[in-house]
Scaffold this motif. Structure first.
Motif, mmCIF file in Angstrom:
data_model
loop_
_atom_site.group_PDB
_atom_site.id
_atom_site.type_symbol
_atom_site.label_atom_id
_atom_site.label_comp_id
_atom_site.label_asym_id
_atom_site.label_seq_id
_atom_site.Cartn_x
_atom_site.Cartn_y
_atom_site.Cartn_z
ATOM 1 N N PRO B 152 107.352 21.859 3.630
ATOM 2 C CA PRO B 152 107.523 23.311 3.641
ATOM 3 C C PRO B 152 108.448 23.751 2.502
ATOM 4 N N ARG B 292 100.592 13.945 12.517
ATOM 5 C CA ARG B 292 100.420 15.235 13.203
ATOM 6 C C ARG B 292 99.870 16.319 12.294
ATOM 7 N N ARG B 293 99.873 16.008 10.999
ATOM 8 C CA ARG B 293 99.301 16.952 10.033
ATOM 9 C C ARG B 293 97.868 16.567 9.683
ATOM 10 N N THR B 317 95.958 17.602 19.934
ATOM 11 C CA THR B 317 96.753 18.820 19.720
ATOM 12 C C THR B 317 96.899 19.148 18.238
ATOM 13 N N ARG B 318 96.535 18.186 17.343
ATOM 14 C CA ARG B 318 96.532 18.495 15.914
ATOM 15 C C ARG B 318 95.414 19.452 15.561
ATOM 16 N N ILE B 322 92.744 23.477 19.638
ATOM 17 C CA ILE B 322 93.938 23.627 20.466
ATOM 18 C C ILE B 322 95.042 24.363 19.697
ATOM 19 N N ARG B 323 95.215 23.985 18.451
ATOM 20 C CA ARG B 323 96.332 24.512 17.690
ATOM 21 C C ARG B 323 96.042 25.880 17.067
ATOM 22 N N LYS B 326 97.712 27.579 13.896
ATOM 23 C CA LYS B 326 98.772 26.696 13.405
ATOM 24 C C LYS B 326 98.218 25.350 12.934
#
Lengths: 132, 468
Positions: B152, B292-293, B317-318, B322-323, B326
């Motif tokens: 980020p 996770r990315r 969840t990645r 679901i995400r 995001k």
């Protein structure tokens, strides 16, 4: 910490405010009610130290087996400390949500956000309504 | 599931259920400019036999690697496909199933994907592979998105000119509406200059893409590029050629095990045929810290209620279902059939077979490059080691005419580079796989030499006429 002495946001974060000299520091976590609702937690993406936050801004995420939930900042300020232990010990959320399971400390720059928070009783009432 | 067309009654029923008057109303949001306002340009209906003959006639107009000697590369290659790949890849269970990921009914499919992922991890030296993406270019773009998400505050992407130009275009398309700068580093010597890379790196750089072997077939200094990227706090995205890993260092082992962070590849070389530009196979794997990315589906191994090993989709969840907004990516599918073929191919060859295949590509490429460099027509464009592709400069500066003449003589001579690189418009990219025989290579060299003589004779003829 004693949950009865804490303040609560509608989005289920708890806040404990301490005076640190001239500054106020808010410790933030999520309530036992929220932890239970999330079920099996698998991951938390913690905020970075030094990150500025504003009330109701999503500043970190918590993942359960089935969903991803935002955690919202209850006050305006800057993240000054993060509970790094959480990343590898998500069980702290369920074992001790109001103690070892704290997420971060925010140095408050504008306490206005605190006015919107509920006390323990009001929060319990809200949870009871949600649970129905 | 049987495939049934919709009868007019069924169509009516569905339109009524969703409260739409007609199919036209359903499509009303499609702008008129994009609507085909005429019937499809098809001849009248034919009987089966007639249709079969007609299609054969049309197909016969194609030039392809089965009836021409193929030196085409640039991302897709004429590699050998063992019969077992078609035998297994053609089985109905794999060939027709659509998204068969319900763990209760799809253990076989899930295990196939798990094996593919395991093989990709071993091949590349990475911790985790997804179960594939659409193609190499989109995998590269997804890798860049991963890097940006995990860094980020950094919004620069460094891509050498030696990266496949269409991969760069794909990356730029993905980033078009984001505040991200893609910096292209020139590679006049055929490879990236590490000094220039160091100079271009800064604390705003999220990642460096490095293709090895690169688009020109040349070998980059992957160790130094990895070290430079990491010193600047950037990620190194390796774009690799799966076949080359039979000989070359795995991306995970770059810079003494420091390793690339994300690796992506076009997996077409692993058991998929050349077919007019696809379907392809996007390989993407990474270090565990980035999982996770990671976009796409990941199959994991676990145990069922009885304690028996079983396979499930994991870390969902990645994913975007679901995400939502995001998510790193909106990929929610994979190239299961081609991932399966890749797994069968790799399992069939084994480490030694892959090493032999890569060795044959290297030797045959070297042989042809050296032979062609001695012809009057061509000279090497770069003085760098190559793996299975190389660039030649045409002294006649007429690459298109050469390609046309070669086609008439039965050769698919190579890929002209001018369309992507104006300064290389006199250059040809030639690929040599293990399938090319010495006889074919010699025949091609002889053709080039004969062409030079023909040209010379024609020129002499013209001169003689002008002095007439």
């Amino acid at each position: 910490m004693n949950p009865e002495q804490l303040l609560y946001a509608k989005s289920h974060e708890w806040v404990h405010v301490e005076e640190a000299g001239v500054k106020q520091v808010a410790t933030v976590g999520i309530s036992a009610f929220a932890v239970e609702a999330l079920t099996d937690l698998v991951f938390i993406e913690l905020p970075r130290t030094g990150r500025p936050v504003t009330p109701q801004e999503s500043f970190c995420e918590i993942e359960s087996v089935k969903a991803v939930s935002d955690i919202y900042a209850p006050v305006a300020g800057e993240v000054v400390q993060v509970n790094d232990k959480l990343a590898d010990h998500l069980e702290l959320f369920s074992d001790d949500p109001y103690g070892e399971g704290w997420i971060c400390k925010i140095e408050i720059t504008d306490p206005a956000g605190l006015k919107a928070l509920m006390d323990y009783e009001a929060y319990q009432k809200m949870c009871a309504e949600e649970a129905q | 599931m049987p495939y049934l067309y919709n009868t007019p009654d069924e169509t009516r029923e569905m339109l009524d259920a969703i409260g739409v008057g007609s199919i036209e109303d359903l499509l009303a949001m499609v702008p008129a400019d994009f609507r085909l306002r005429r019937a499809l340009d098809l001849p009248p209906a034919m009987g089966e036999m007639e249709l079969d003959q007609h299609m054969q006639m049309l197909a016969g107009q194609n030039h392809d690697a089965s009836d021409k000697v193929c030196f085409l590369g640039g991302g897709a290659y004429d590699h050998f496909i063992p019969a077992v790949v078609d035998a297994i890849g053609g089985r109905g269970e794999f060939y027709t199933s659509y998204t068969p990921y319900q763990a209760e009914v799809a253990q076989g499919n899930l295990q196939a994907m798990f094996e593919y992922q395991s093989l990709v991890c071993r091949l590349t030296g990475m911790d985790i592979s997804n179960s594939s993406l659409y193609d190499g270019a989109s995998a590269a773009a997804e890798g860049v998105m991963m890097a940006l998400a995990s860094k980020p505050g950094r919004n620069r992407v460094l891509a050498p000119a030696s990266l496949h130009p269409e991969y760069r275009e794909t990356i730029e398309t993905y980033l078009a509406n984001l505040d991200v700068e893609v910096v292209t580093l020139p590679t006049p010597a055929g490879v990236l200059s590490i000094d220039e890379l160091r100079a271009a790196l800064n604390d705003q750089t999220a990642c460096v893409l490095l293709q090895q072997p690169n688009f020109f077939g040349c070998l980059e200094d992957a160790d130094a590029a990895t070290a430079a990227a990491h010193e600047a706090g950037a990620l190194l995205i390796s774009v690799f050629d799966p076949i080359s890993l039979g000989l070359l260092k795995r991306p995970g082992d770059y810079n003494a095990g420091d390793g690339a962070d994300i690796v992506v590849a076009e997996g077409h070389s692993l058991g998929s045929p050349l077919a007019m530009g696809g379907p392809y196979l996007g390989i993407l794997a990474c270090k565990e810290a980035l999982v996770r990315r990671m976009p796409g589906r990941i199959v994991g191994q676990t145990t069922d209620r009885r304690g028996k090993p079983c396979f499930v989709l994991t870390l969902q969840t990645r994913e975007q279902h679901i995400r939502r907004d995001k998510a790193t990516s909106n990929v929610c599918s994979n190239q299961a059939l081609f991932a399966l073929r890749a797994a069968v191919y790799l399992a069939q060859l084994g480490p030694q077979g892959l090493q032999e295949t890569a060795g044959l590509c290297l030797q045959k490429t070297r042989y042809l490059a050296d032979r062609l460099a001695t012809t009057e027509r061509f000279k090497p464009a770069f003085k760098v080691p190559v793996f299975k592709e190389f660039v030649l400069r045409d002294r006649e500066c007429d690459v298109d005419a050469f390609i046309a003449a070669a086609l008439d003589a039965g050769f698919l001579a190579g890929v002209p580079l001018g369309r992507w690189y104006p300064d290389l418009d006199d250059c040809l990219l030639i690929a040599v796989t293990e399938k090319r025989t010495k006889e074919e290579l010699d025949r091609f060299v002889a053709f080039v030499e004969a062409l030079a003589k023909d040209t010379e004779a024609a020129e002499l003829g013209e001169m003689a006429e002008s002095f007439g």
